[in-house]
Motif scaffolding. Sequence first.
Motif, PDB file in Angstrom:
ATOM      1  N   GLN A 245       0.787  -1.227   0.000  1.00 23.69           N
ATOM      2  CA  GLN A 245       0.000   0.000   0.000  1.00 23.69           C
ATOM      3  C   GLN A 245       0.830   1.295   0.000  1.00 23.69           C
ATOM      4  N   PRO A 246       1.838   1.444   0.869  1.00 20.92           N
ATOM      5  CA  PRO A 246       2.601   2.704   0.859  1.00 20.92           C
ATOM      6  C   PRO A 246       3.380   2.943  -0.433  1.00 20.92           C
ATOM      7  N   HIS A 247       3.616   1.876  -1.201  1.00 18.55           N
ATOM      8  CA  HIS A 247       4.422   1.994  -2.415  1.00 18.55           C
ATOM      9  C   HIS A 247       3.581   2.228  -3.663  1.00 18.55           C
ATOM     10  N   ARG A 248       2.253   2.172  -3.520  1.00 19.86           N
ATOM     11  CA  ARG A 248       1.368   2.336  -4.669  1.00 19.86           C
ATOM     12  C   ARG A 248       1.562   3.695  -5.351  1.00 19.86           C
ATOM     13  N   LYS A 249       1.868   4.719  -4.583  1.00 19.23           N
ATOM     14  CA  LYS A 249       1.979   6.054  -5.165  1.00 19.23           C
ATOM     15  C   LYS A 249       3.151   6.156  -6.140  1.00 19.23           C
ATOM     16  N   HIS A 250       4.101   5.237  -6.055  1.00 17.34           N
ATOM     17  CA  HIS A 250       5.275   5.302  -6.930  1.00 17.34           C
ATOM     18  C   HIS A 250       4.969   4.811  -8.340  1.00 17.34           C
ATOM     19  N   LEU A 251       3.886   4.068  -8.505  1.00 14.18           N
ATOM     20  CA  LEU A 251       3.565   3.531  -9.823  1.00 14.18           C
ATOM     21  C   LEU A 251       2.075   3.681 -10.097  1.00 14.18           C
ATOM     22  N   GLN A 252       1.767   4.223 -11.277  1.00 14.54           N
ATOM     23  CA  GLN A 252       0.386   4.486 -11.679  1.00 14.54           C
ATOM     24  C   GLN A 252       0.180   3.965 -13.092  1.00 14.54           C
ATOM     25  N   ILE A 253      -1.083   3.664 -13.421  1.00 15.23           N
ATOM     26  CA  ILE A 253      -1.389   3.073 -14.721  1.00 15.23           C
ATOM     27  C   ILE A 253      -2.503   3.842 -15.421  1.00 15.23           C
ATOM     28  N   VAL A 254      -2.394   3.944 -16.750  1.00 16.66           N
ATOM     29  CA  VAL A 254      -3.438   4.508 -17.601  1.00 16.66           C
ATOM     30  C   VAL A 254      -3.927   3.371 -18.498  1.00 16.66           C
ATOM     31  N   PHE A 255      -5.217   3.029 -18.378  1.00 15.94           N
ATOM     32  CA  PHE A 255      -5.763   1.890 -19.118  1.00 15.94           C
ATOM     33  C   PHE A 255      -6.221   2.309 -20.514  1.00 15.94           C
ATOM     34  N   GLN A 256      -6.585   1.290 -21.322  1.00 17.94           N
ATOM     35  CA  GLN A 256      -7.003   1.530 -22.701  1.00 17.94           C
ATOM     36  C   GLN A 256      -8.319   2.294 -22.769  1.00 17.94           C
ATOM     37  N   ASP A 257      -9.281   1.926 -21.938  1.00 12.90           N
ATOM     38  CA  ASP A 257     -10.621   2.508 -22.021  1.00 12.90           C
ATOM     39  C   ASP A 257     -10.877   3.389 -20.805  1.00 12.90           C
ATOM     40  N   PRO A 258     -10.761   4.713 -20.948  1.00 13.33           N
ATOM     41  CA  PRO A 258     -10.947   5.592 -19.798  1.00 13.33           C
ATOM     42  C   PRO A 258     -12.384   5.618 -19.289  1.00 13.33           C
ATOM     43  N   TYR A 259     -13.343   5.270 -20.150  1.00 12.89           N
ATOM     44  CA  TYR A 259     -14.731   5.298 -19.704  1.00 12.89           C
ATOM     45  C   TYR A 259     -14.985   4.212 -18.675  1.00 12.89           C
ATOM     46  N   ARG A 260     -14.245   3.099 -18.795  1.00 14.59           N
ATOM     47  CA  ARG A 260     -14.391   2.012 -17.827  1.00 14.59           C
ATOM     48  C   ARG A 260     -13.497   2.222 -16.608  1.00 14.59           C
ATOM     49  N   SER A 261     -12.391   2.934 -16.761  1.00 10.72           N
ATOM     50  CA  SER A 261     -11.475   3.106 -15.630  1.00 10.72           C
ATOM     51  C   SER A 261     -11.852   4.290 -14.744  1.00 10.72           C
ATOM     52  N   LEU A 262     -12.657   5.233 -15.277  1.00 16.97           N
ATOM     53  CA  LEU A 262     -13.151   6.344 -14.464  1.00 16.97           C
ATOM     54  C   LEU A 262     -14.528   5.986 -13.898  1.00 16.97           C
ATOM     55  N   ASN A 263     -14.743   6.297 -12.625  1.00 12.37           N
ATOM     56  CA  ASN A 263     -16.034   6.003 -12.003  1.00 12.37           C
ATOM     57  C   ASN A 263     -17.101   6.925 -12.597  1.00 12.37           C
ATOM     58  N   PRO A 264     -18.126   6.386 -13.253  1.00 13.29           N
ATOM     59  CA  PRO A 264     -19.122   7.241 -13.913  1.00 13.29           C
ATOM     60  C   PRO A 264     -19.957   8.063 -12.948  1.00 13.29           C
ATOM     61  N   ARG A 265     -19.968   7.676 -11.663  1.00 19.94           N
ATOM     62  CA  ARG A 265     -20.776   8.399 -10.673  1.00 19.94           C
ATOM     63  C   ARG A 265     -19.979   9.485  -9.956  1.00 19.94           C
ATOM     64  N   TRP A 266     -18.697   9.575 -10.246  1.00 18.05           N
ATOM     65  CA  TRP A 266     -17.847  10.577  -9.597  1.00 18.05           C
ATOM     66  C   TRP A 266     -17.577  11.732 -10.555  1.00 18.05           C
ATOM     67  N   THR A 267     -17.531  12.922 -10.009  1.00 14.69           N
ATOM     68  CA  THR A 267     -17.082  14.064 -10.802  1.00 14.69           C
ATOM     69  C   THR A 267     -15.593  13.917 -11.080  1.00 14.69           C
ATOM     70  N   VAL A 268     -15.109  14.685 -12.045  1.00 15.27           N
ATOM     71  CA  VAL A 268     -13.683  14.681 -12.350  1.00 15.27           C
ATOM     72  C   VAL A 268     -12.881  15.109 -11.120  1.00 15.27           C
ATOM     73  N   ALA A 269     -13.392  16.094 -10.394  1.00 18.73           N
ATOM     74  CA  ALA A 269     -12.689  16.572  -9.198  1.00 18.73           C
ATOM     75  C   ALA A 269     -12.484  15.437  -8.194  1.00 18.73           C
ATOM     76  N   ARG A 270     -13.515  14.642  -7.965  1.00 15.10           N
ATOM     77  CA  ARG A 270     -13.385  13.554  -6.997  1.00 15.10           C
ATOM     78  C   ARG A 270     -12.385  12.503  -7.478  1.00 15.10           C
ATOM     79  N   SER A 271     -12.398  12.205  -8.796  1.00 14.43           N
ATOM     80  CA  SER A 271     -11.460  11.226  -9.339  1.00 14.43           C
ATOM     81  C   SER A 271     -10.018  11.697  -9.181  1.00 14.43           C
ATOM     82  N   LEU A 272      -9.780  12.997  -9.402  1.00 13.21           N
ATOM     83  CA  LEU A 272      -8.417  13.515  -9.319  1.00 13.21           C
ATOM     84  C   LEU A 272      -7.938  13.682  -7.873  1.00 13.21           C
ATOM     85  N   CYS A 273      -8.866  13.880  -6.962  1.00 15.41           N
ATOM     86  CA  CYS A 273      -8.486  14.145  -5.573  1.00 15.41           C
ATOM     87  C   CYS A 273      -8.389  12.878  -4.723  1.00 15.41           C
ATOM     88  N   GLU A 274      -9.015  11.799  -5.160  1.00 18.02           N
ATOM     89  CA  GLU A 274      -9.098  10.605  -4.326  1.00 18.02           C
ATOM     90  C   GLU A 274      -7.717  10.101  -3.895  1.00 18.02           C
TER      91      GLU A 274
END
Length: 561
Positions: free
Chosen positions: A368-397
């Motif tokens: 868990q503490p090491h997760r911030k060192h590596l991030q992933i961008v998936f092929q389909d952003p519509y499936r990887s972004l929560n449709p019920r969250w605003t962009v602000a919530r997705s970026l701040c989480e």
Amino acid sequence: MEFKSKDFSNAPRVLKIRKLKVGLTGRPNAAPVLDGIDLDIRAGETHCLVGESGSGKSVTSLAAMGLLPKGALEVQGGLIDLEGFEITSASPSQMRELRARRIAMIFQEPMTALNPVIRVGEQILEVLNTHSDLSPSEAKKLTLDMMEQVHLPDVERIYSAFPHQLSGGQRQRIMIAMALILDPDLLIADEPTTALDVTTQLQILKLIAEMQERHGTAVLFITHDMGVVAEIADTVSVMQKGRIVERAPIRELLTDPKEAYTRKLLTAVPNLAPRPARGDVAEKDVVTVQGLDMAYGGGGFFRKSDRVKAARDVNFSIPPGRTLGIVGESGSGKSTVARCIMRLIDPTAGKITVAGTEIARLSRRQLQPHRKHLQIVFQDPYRSLNPRWTVARSLCEGPINFGTSRDEAMTKAAELMELVDLPRDALDRYPHQFSGGQRQRIAIARAVAMKPDLLVADEAVSALDVSVQAQVLDLLDDIQEKFGVAMLFITHDLRVAAQICDDVLVMQKGFVVEHGPAGQVLSTPRHDYTRNLINAAPGRNWDFSNYRALDHAPAPKGAIA
């Protein structure tokens, strides 16, 4: 480069569209979706309809098939004539009789177009049972014959298979067999190769051309990739915002485009010329992978099965500010390696060191503490972004979960929106209110919010238009330049790898078959498999930015003919 140069002026006209207008149902004052479309396609001709997402390409094809979504879109004027039959005034029963027999369609995603609970042979058979008087034995014989014509292996076995048991290329061949089994006069192919890797794409393009030659079918081919257009087109219509802005034979369009929008589409096509080599490599690597193995299967307590090795003895490292591309066909093990590094799956063997910590054997709690060192961008952003969250919530989480205050996270989110060229006031919107390219920018901003040492991009641009794809690649390059992040870029398209990667690793059936600087691997490949991938790239013989053909040596030995 050899162009298709047949003269179709004396061939019978199969499809005639005049002043076609399509608008929103019940909203006559709204801006039209299609505004005065004119189109002609003749027997044996391949006419490509090109443009970015939202230009109206697929709506044109759906209107021609009589498949506009009821209650959403409607024909508000114009003519669609299929060899004397007026489609816009046809009844539903007339259109059912027309489809498959005189006009047929291959859809972009066969997995959603095919019924998942019916065997594929029965789905082809259904077309014959609906539109012909053949006996059951004759219908099955014709079905198996058509499956052989589209070069499916072991047709008796595949006849009894369900869609999920076939590869993407095999499913698309089933769709082609289903579309052509009644020998229609017009075949509409709506982005039929977009989701396929380059070698499978080449096979499907050759198959469509072969079947067209055999049956004399007129083809309306819809795509956003000018590389594909250069391979297959006789004539081209370029669409922008519901209008056709340019129409020309393929040679004329590629050598002397008249419209700025056409030139923009051509310039955006990636080519195989590798990016200039970057400066000195840093001494300390961000990520090091040693002897990575990943095996699936093995059965359970009551059932044993063979283990399938998706990755075998994979070794590489990535220094800060550099990009390693992993390329190969579907099933080569690219995404498996990426998911092992992200610890979305647990590797069977090997070491993975990220930012100085060996993470391959850490538990989920330890990781868990090491997760911030590596991030992933998936092929389909519509499936990887929560449709019920605003962009602000997705970026701040993420930042909030790691101790950043909400106010500071919101301030950073606004800055990130500007970084990815989106307005700050879009933070309160939801994912469905953005285009595909904009959603992918948001997904990139979410990943960058964590200030990672390693960014993994898993087919992050493969589903995008080439012009949007070019913009996203530039954005990733800018972010890497600004933050010095190391990047692992997964792709099946060597044209894309050439634009962004410093080093390239080629995988085939879980093995690394070639690894080295991008300039070396893409210019002087040593392995036949790499040469096959290069020679399968659509439009590889064309310099789109300068509107001229390239002088290439003959295809290397072992390459796909």
